[in-house]
Design a protein around this motif. Structure first.
Motif, PDB file in Angstrom:
ATOM      1  N   PRO A   1       2.110 -26.534  49.024  1.00 34.46           N
ATOM      2  CA  PRO A   1       2.234 -25.963  50.364  1.00 34.46           C
ATOM      3  C   PRO A   1       3.404 -26.503  51.166  1.00 34.46           C
ATOM      4  CG  PRO A   1       0.441 -27.555  50.283  1.00 34.46           C
ATOM      5  CD  PRO A   1       0.905 -27.354  48.869  1.00 34.46           C
ATOM      6  N   THR A   2       4.085 -27.530  50.679  1.00 30.00           N
ATOM      7  CA  THR A   2       5.234 -28.063  51.417  1.00 30.00           C
ATOM      8  C   THR A   2       6.477 -27.201  51.230  1.00 30.00           C
ATOM      9  OG1 THR A   2       5.770 -29.491  49.535  1.00 30.00           O
ATOM     10  CG2 THR A   2       4.410 -30.430  51.283  1.00 30.00           C
ATOM     11  N   ARG A   3       6.427 -26.263  50.300  1.00 30.65           N
ATOM     12  CA  ARG A   3       7.592 -25.406  50.058  1.00 30.65           C
ATOM     13  C   ARG A   3       7.510 -24.137  50.903  1.00 30.65           C
ATOM     14  NH1 ARG A   3       7.500 -25.894  43.426  1.00 30.65           N
ATOM     15  NH2 ARG A   3       8.184 -28.075  43.328  1.00 30.65           N
ATOM     16  N   ASP A   4       8.586 -23.833  51.632  1.00 31.98           N
ATOM     17  CA  ASP A   4       8.553 -22.609  52.419  1.00 31.98           C
ATOM     18  C   ASP A   4       8.774 -21.408  51.503  1.00 31.98           C
ATOM     19  OD1 ASP A   4      11.344 -22.099  52.035  1.00 31.98           O
ATOM     20  OD2 ASP A   4      11.824 -23.426  53.696  1.00 31.98           O
ATOM     21  N   PRO A   5       8.500 -20.187  51.966  1.00 31.94           N
ATOM     22  CA  PRO A   5       8.615 -19.009  51.109  1.00 31.94           C
ATOM     23  C   PRO A   5      10.006 -18.814  50.503  1.00 31.94           C
ATOM     24  CG  PRO A   5       7.264 -18.484  52.991  1.00 31.94           C
ATOM     25  CD  PRO A   5       7.809 -19.866  53.242  1.00 31.94           C
ATOM     26  N   PHE A   6      11.053 -19.097  51.259  1.00 30.39           N
ATOM     27  CA  PHE A   6      12.402 -18.946  50.701  1.00 30.39           C
ATOM     28  C   PHE A   6      12.586 -19.858  49.503  1.00 30.39           C
ATOM     29  CE2 PHE A   6      16.741 -20.796  50.640  1.00 30.39           C
ATOM     30  CZ  PHE A   6      17.420 -19.682  50.145  1.00 30.39           C
ATOM     31  N   GLN A   7      12.242 -21.125  49.654  1.00 33.27           N
ATOM     32  CA  GLN A   7      12.377 -22.065  48.546  1.00 33.27           C
ATOM     33  C   GLN A   7      11.520 -21.637  47.356  1.00 33.27           C
ATOM     34  OE1 GLN A   7      11.332 -26.712  47.363  1.00 33.27           O
ATOM     35  NE2 GLN A   7      11.481 -26.156  49.521  1.00 33.27           N
TER      36      GLN A   7
ATOM     37  N   ALA B   1      16.045 -32.053  50.307  1.00 34.82           N
ATOM     38  CA  ALA B   1      15.101 -31.599  49.281  1.00 34.82           C
ATOM     39  C   ALA B   1      15.487 -30.251  48.708  1.00 34.82           C
ATOM     40  CB  ALA B   1      13.692 -31.533  49.876  1.00 34.82           C
ATOM     41  N   PHE B   2      16.040 -29.357  49.551  1.00 34.68           N
ATOM     42  CA  PHE B   2      16.382 -28.015  49.081  1.00 34.68           C
ATOM     43  C   PHE B   2      17.409 -27.424  50.034  1.00 34.68           C
ATOM     44  CE2 PHE B   2      15.740 -23.637  47.713  1.00 34.68           C
ATOM     45  CZ  PHE B   2      15.485 -23.803  46.355  1.00 34.68           C
ATOM     46  N   PRO B   3      18.365 -26.650  49.509  1.00 35.71           N
ATOM     47  CA  PRO B   3      19.388 -26.067  50.385  1.00 35.71           C
ATOM     48  C   PRO B   3      18.804 -25.013  51.321  1.00 35.71           C
ATOM     49  CG  PRO B   3      19.581 -25.187  48.168  1.00 35.71           C
ATOM     50  CD  PRO B   3      18.609 -26.315  48.087  1.00 35.71           C
ATOM     51  N   SER B   4      19.401 -24.871  52.476  1.00 38.20           N
ATOM     52  CA  SER B   4      18.988 -23.844  53.426  1.00 38.20           C
ATOM     53  C   SER B   4      19.610 -22.507  53.031  1.00 38.20           C
ATOM     54  CB  SER B   4      19.462 -24.220  54.827  1.00 38.20           C
ATOM     55  OG  SER B   4      20.882 -24.147  54.894  1.00 38.20           O
TER      56      SER B   4
ATOM     57  N   LEU C   1      18.263 -13.239  48.677  1.00 36.14           N
ATOM     58  CA  LEU C   1      17.134 -13.939  49.296  1.00 36.14           C
ATOM     59  C   LEU C   1      17.598 -14.785  50.484  1.00 36.14           C
ATOM     60  CD1 LEU C   1      15.147 -15.161  46.149  1.00 36.14           C
ATOM     61  CD2 LEU C   1      14.545 -13.291  47.693  1.00 36.14           C
ATOM     62  N   ALA C   2      18.748 -15.429  50.336  1.00 28.15           N
ATOM     63  CA  ALA C   2      19.273 -16.245  51.429  1.00 28.15           C
ATOM     64  C   ALA C   2      19.581 -15.379  52.650  1.00 28.15           C
ATOM     65  CB  ALA C   2      20.524 -16.989  50.969  1.00 28.15           C
ATOM     66  N   GLU C   3      20.180 -14.232  52.425  1.00 25.36           N
ATOM     67  CA  GLU C   3      20.473 -13.328  53.533  1.00 25.36           C
ATOM     68  C   GLU C   3      19.184 -12.811  54.174  1.00 25.36           C
ATOM     69  OE1 GLU C   3      22.967 -10.313  51.952  1.00 25.36           O
ATOM     70  OE2 GLU C   3      24.687 -11.650  51.640  1.00 25.36           O
ATOM     71  N   ALA C   4      18.200 -12.491  53.329  1.00 23.92           N
ATOM     72  CA  ALA C   4      16.922 -11.987  53.849  1.00 23.92           C
ATOM     73  C   ALA C   4      16.201 -13.050  54.666  1.00 23.92           C
ATOM     74  CB  ALA C   4      16.045 -11.516  52.691  1.00 23.92           C
ATOM     75  N   ALA C   5      16.312 -14.309  54.240  1.00 26.95           N
ATOM     76  CA  ALA C   5      15.690 -15.397  54.992  1.00 26.95           C
ATOM     77  C   ALA C   5      16.375 -15.567  56.341  1.00 26.95           C
ATOM     78  CB  ALA C   5      15.758 -16.699  54.197  1.00 26.95           C
TER      79      ALA C   5
ATOM     80  N   LEU D   1       1.979 -16.643  46.784  1.00 24.82           N
ATOM     81  CA  LEU D   1       0.673 -16.642  47.433  1.00 24.82           C
ATOM     82  C   LEU D   1      -0.224 -17.738  46.872  1.00 24.82           C
ATOM     83  CD1 LEU D   1       0.092 -12.782  47.510  1.00 24.82           C
ATOM     84  CD2 LEU D   1       0.370 -14.250  49.515  1.00 24.82           C
ATOM     85  N   ILE D   2      -0.179 -17.912  45.555  1.00 19.80           N
ATOM     86  CA  ILE D   2      -1.049 -18.888  44.899  1.00 19.80           C
ATOM     87  C   ILE D   2      -0.601 -20.320  45.188  1.00 19.80           C
ATOM     88  CG2 ILE D   2      -1.705 -19.830  42.632  1.00 19.80           C
ATOM     89  CD1 ILE D   2      -1.796 -16.932  41.610  1.00 19.80           C
ATOM     90  N   TYR D   3       0.687 -20.588  44.974  1.00 23.65           N
ATOM     91  CA  TYR D   3       1.142 -21.978  44.994  1.00 23.65           C
ATOM     92  C   TYR D   3       1.661 -22.454  46.345  1.00 23.65           C
ATOM     93  CZ  TYR D   3       0.478 -22.141  40.000  1.00 23.65           C
ATOM     94  OH  TYR D   3      -0.099 -22.119  38.752  1.00 23.65           O
ATOM     95  N   THR D   4       2.276 -21.582  47.136  1.00 22.05           N
ATOM     96  CA  THR D   4       2.812 -22.013  48.426  1.00 22.05           C
ATOM     97  C   THR D   4       1.809 -21.808  49.558  1.00 22.05           C
ATOM     98  OG1 THR D   4       5.081 -21.531  47.736  1.00 22.05           O
ATOM     99  CG2 THR D   4       4.682 -21.675  50.104  1.00 22.05           C
ATOM    100  N   LEU D   5       1.130 -20.668  49.547  1.00 24.00           N
ATOM    101  CA  LEU D   5       0.229 -20.342  50.649  1.00 24.00           C
ATOM    102  C   LEU D   5      -1.228 -20.660  50.339  1.00 24.00           C
ATOM    103  CD1 LEU D   5       1.870 -16.993  51.785  1.00 24.00           C
ATOM    104  CD2 LEU D   5       2.250 -19.301  52.661  1.00 24.00           C
ATOM    105  N   GLU D   6      -1.501 -21.156  49.132  1.00 25.15           N
ATOM    106  CA  GLU D   6      -2.832 -21.636  48.751  1.00 25.15           C
ATOM    107  C   GLU D   6      -3.921 -20.569  48.878  1.00 25.15           C
ATOM    108  OE1 GLU D   6      -3.355 -26.107  49.715  1.00 25.15           O
ATOM    109  OE2 GLU D   6      -2.300 -25.295  51.461  1.00 25.15           O
TER     110      GLU D   6
END
Length: 219
Positions: free
Chosen positions: A40-46, A77-80, A108-112, A150-155
């Motif tokens: 859950p520490t990873r945002d959807p973009f990552q 931890a991860f690029p923006s 994906l970067a542009e969409a974020a 949905l499974i791994y980031t949003l639990e």
């Protein structure tokens, strides 16, 4: 049926699935408690970038590509999204991304940046269906990729990736079927596993590694 443990967050789910039929009960007994580990520490973009990096690759190859990407941005931890957009495409290709994957990641970067990919907090407020509908419209993002988010980031505990080979083959082996169920058959069958379809998927991914005694594991 497994004994519920107070320190097991999936004890109720395991017990629910074990009560479905003798095959489920025996498999859960062989595997033991569910050790599903969301991130859950990873945002959807990552999460989406990571999923694209590993698409159609063995884990070791995906690890190497992702490691080279992260090495471009030391100290974080991860690029923006803005950093991905600002990085020379040839440099990103040097990480090992195909032209198609690179185009997807840049998209994906542009969409974020444009708010199409929601933040973690925004995504928590969205339904499964709404997230899937929004994100599969992006280049290179299929329903399976969003389901992993949905499974791994949003639990989310009630997601069944019906297009996943491991899920469908796991169920075929679990029930001793001659052929995998179709997509619709799998979705219909899994209705009985709600509200714990994520945990069901976790157990189905482990059927081949934990076959029933006497089961044929070569077919």
């Amino acid at each position: 049926m497994p004994v519920a443990a107070t320190d097991d967050p999936y004890a109720d789910a395991s017990a629910f699935l074990a009560a479905l039929d003798p095959q489920w009960a025996a498999h859960i007994q062989r595997v033991g408690r569910c050790l599903h580990q969301p991130k859950p520490t990873r945002d959807p973009f990552q999460a989406l970038v990571r999923a694209i990096a590993y698409q159609q690759l063995h884990a070791r190859a995906g690890d190497a590509i992702l490691g080279r990407l992260l090495a471009l941005y030391p100290g974080q931890a991860f690029p923006s999204p803005a950093q991905i957009i600002a990085t020379d495409p040839h440099t990103l290709r040097g990480c090992g991304f195909s032209a198609s994957k690179l185009a997807t990641i840049q998209g994906l970067a542009e969409a974020a940046q444009n708010g199409v990919i929601p933040s973690y907090e925004q995504a928590l407020q969205m339904t499964d269906a709404a997230l899937i509908e929004r994100l599969v419209a992006l280049r290179g993002v299929g329903q399976w990729t969003v389901e992993m988010l949905l499974i791994y980031t949003l639990e989310r505990l009630d997601i069944l990736p019906v297009d996943d080979f491991g899920v469908r083959e796991g169920y075929r082996r679990l029930q001793g079927l001659e052929a995998q169920l179709t997509r619709k058959q799998m979705a219909d069958t899994a209705q009985a596993w709600s509200p714990y379809r994520t945990v069901a998927a976790w157990y189905l991914w482990r059927v081949q590694a934990h076959p029933a005694r006497g089961a044929d594991t070569t077919d």
